[in-house]
Every structure is written in C-alpha cells, then in structure tokens.
Scaffold this active site. Sequence first.
Site, mmCIF file in Angstrom:
data_model
loop_
_atom_site.group_PDB
_atom_site.id
_atom_site.type_symbol
_atom_site.label_atom_id
_atom_site.label_comp_id
_atom_site.label_asym_id
_atom_site.label_seq_id
_atom_site.Cartn_x
_atom_site.Cartn_y
_atom_site.Cartn_z
ATOM 1 N N ASP A 44 0.829 -1.203 0.000
ATOM 2 C CA ASP A 44 0.000 0.000 0.000
ATOM 3 C C ASP A 44 0.868 1.259 0.000
ATOM 4 O OD1 ASP A 44 0.883 -0.058 2.612
ATOM 5 O OD2 ASP A 44 -1.113 0.002 3.529
ATOM 6 N N SER A 45 2.180 1.061 0.052
ATOM 7 C CA SER A 45 3.126 2.155 -0.168
ATOM 8 C C SER A 45 2.939 2.793 -1.528
ATOM 9 C CB SER A 45 4.569 1.655 -0.026
ATOM 10 O OG SER A 45 4.764 0.458 -0.775
ATOM 11 N N ASP A 83 -1.026 -6.408 -0.341
ATOM 12 C CA ASP A 83 -1.088 -5.677 0.926
ATOM 13 C C ASP A 83 -2.517 -5.195 1.177
ATOM 14 O OD1 ASP A 83 -0.052 -4.638 3.229
ATOM 15 O OD2 ASP A 83 1.211 -3.136 2.257
ATOM 16 N N LYS A 113 -0.861 -9.593 3.023
ATOM 17 C CA LYS A 113 -0.203 -9.052 4.215
ATOM 18 C C LYS A 113 -1.158 -8.098 4.904
ATOM 19 C CE LYS A 113 2.836 -5.646 4.167
ATOM 20 N NZ LYS A 113 2.237 -4.724 5.190
ATOM 21 N N GLU A 115 -1.432 -5.521 8.700
ATOM 22 C CA GLU A 115 -0.667 -4.888 9.766
ATOM 23 C C GLU A 115 -1.324 -5.114 11.125
ATOM 24 O OE1 GLU A 115 -0.118 -0.741 8.964
ATOM 25 O OE2 GLU A 115 0.790 -1.083 7.001
ATOM 26 N N GLU A 182 9.244 -3.792 10.826
ATOM 27 C CA GLU A 182 9.608 -2.496 10.253
ATOM 28 C C GLU A 182 10.014 -1.505 11.332
ATOM 29 O OE1 GLU A 182 7.955 0.990 7.238
ATOM 30 O OE2 GLU A 182 6.772 -0.807 7.565
#
Length: 275
Positions: A44-45, A83, A113, A115, A182
């Site tokens: 999602d970056s 993501d 993925k 978070e 991270e």
Amino acid sequence: MKNSISTFISAKKSGEKLTMLTAYDYSTAKLIDECNVNGILVGDSLGMVCLGYKDTLSVTMDDMLHHTKAVVRGTKNALVVGDMPFMSYQASLYDAVTNAGRFIQEAGAQAIKLEGGAVVCPQIKAIVNAQIPVMGHLGLTPQSVNMFGGFKVQGKNITDAQKLIEDAKKIEAAGAFAIVLECIPSKLANIISSNITIPTIGIGAGGGCDGQILVYQDMLNMFSDFKPKFVKNFANVGDLMRDGFKLYVKEVNEGTFPAKEHCFKIDDEILNKLY
C-alpha cells in the site's frame, strides 16, 4: 522454481536469507522477477510512491487490486503478496476474509499481508482458515501512523519491546507464514526472529532478520520526497531517468530527434497522387 510459502518456511529452517521487493506494475514486476527475488509485495506504499498521497491511509481495495493484477501478470517465479489497505480488514472478520479472498480470486496473488499485532490475530486465523496465506507486519505499521504520531522507530522501551515479542508469537500461533518487522532496533529484531519459527522480513530492522524487503523506488533512488535511514541506494536510477528526460527534451527542441532512422517511409509516387 516458483516461490511459495513453503520456500519461506524452508529458508528459515536452513538459514538461507530471503529477499523481497515491492512492485506496482507489470514492467517493474517482470524485471524484478528475472533477478531471483523470492517475493514481491504489492504494498500500500503505492499510495505514496505512485499516487502521491502523504501516507497510505487513502489507498483503496480497488487501487490495490488494480496494481496487484498488473504485478501478477509480470511475475512467474516470485511469491506475490497483496497488501490489505486501511479499513479492508479492521472492521469485521467478514470484511477481512472477503477482501483477502479478492486478492487471491480477482488479482491472482498467492498471499496477503496485513498490519497489527494481537488485535488482528482473529482476522489472521479467519483468513488462514479460508486457505489464504497471511504475512504479518509489526513495528512501524504505516496504517497506524496517526496513533504513533508519525513515522517513528518502535519498541525502544521495555513495555513496547516486550509487546512486539509477544505479538510476534501470537501472529505465528494465529497461522501466519512470515512477519515483516519495520523500523525496530536490530537487537530486538534478533530476539523476535529467534523466538518464532516463521521467517521475519526486515525493513529497518537490521541484518539479523531472516530476510529483507525494500521499496524499489527507494533503493533505486527514484523517490526523493524523503529517504528513510534504513534505505541504501543500490543504483541511481532516478538520476539516469532525469538525464534521459532532459536529453529527450534537448533533442526534440534542437530537431535532432526523431532522426531518419526513427521515421517510416512512403513512396514518392503515392505522395504525388495526393495533389
């Protein structure tokens, strides 16, 4: 041979380092895939490096599916991980499983993925129970940037450090096959890596992790808005691109491009009939 979650688990057992990079389009994914990278994260970056947002919070499922489809089309060997964007899994288990399933069914990803720590373990369990591989993500989780008060190193006090260790264990128990760590101190990352049996993928978490991941625009010096401390420039592609763009503008202005070899021919006899 196609990389899979078994590749990641086996690498942890054998001590072989894993490599991952981000990608958001067909051409880049194809280049990365040719270089023996184990995994490609459609992160999602993309909100920041592709779409120009100030953070990742504005990225939608439609954004992620669109880019994941393109990456999958360019990938033959790497494991493609989609993501899950902000609010695609937090509200309910139904949302989590449904949206994770869209990455697999619609976009062709092989894993997702998400978070968070213990709080998202119910979602991890539910997604894994739906036969979808899950990669966790601890430490600086960009979707929680407002809670953190910015992009800051995590786990620097005893309470936070202990919580990261416990969260990693709970994520493993929930069924995740790997965890991204991270922006946490490298010695803490080493402890986490040695306390779980699934691989850790570090980004700003030191060399003791079982693998590494970087945003490709960062490591190629293509993104200049800011440069995280943990990024190394492996090539100055950004400078090469700027030089190429400038040379193009110069030659067009001078009339030297396009040259004869770049043009198509037509018989003069045909042209004469036009008048």
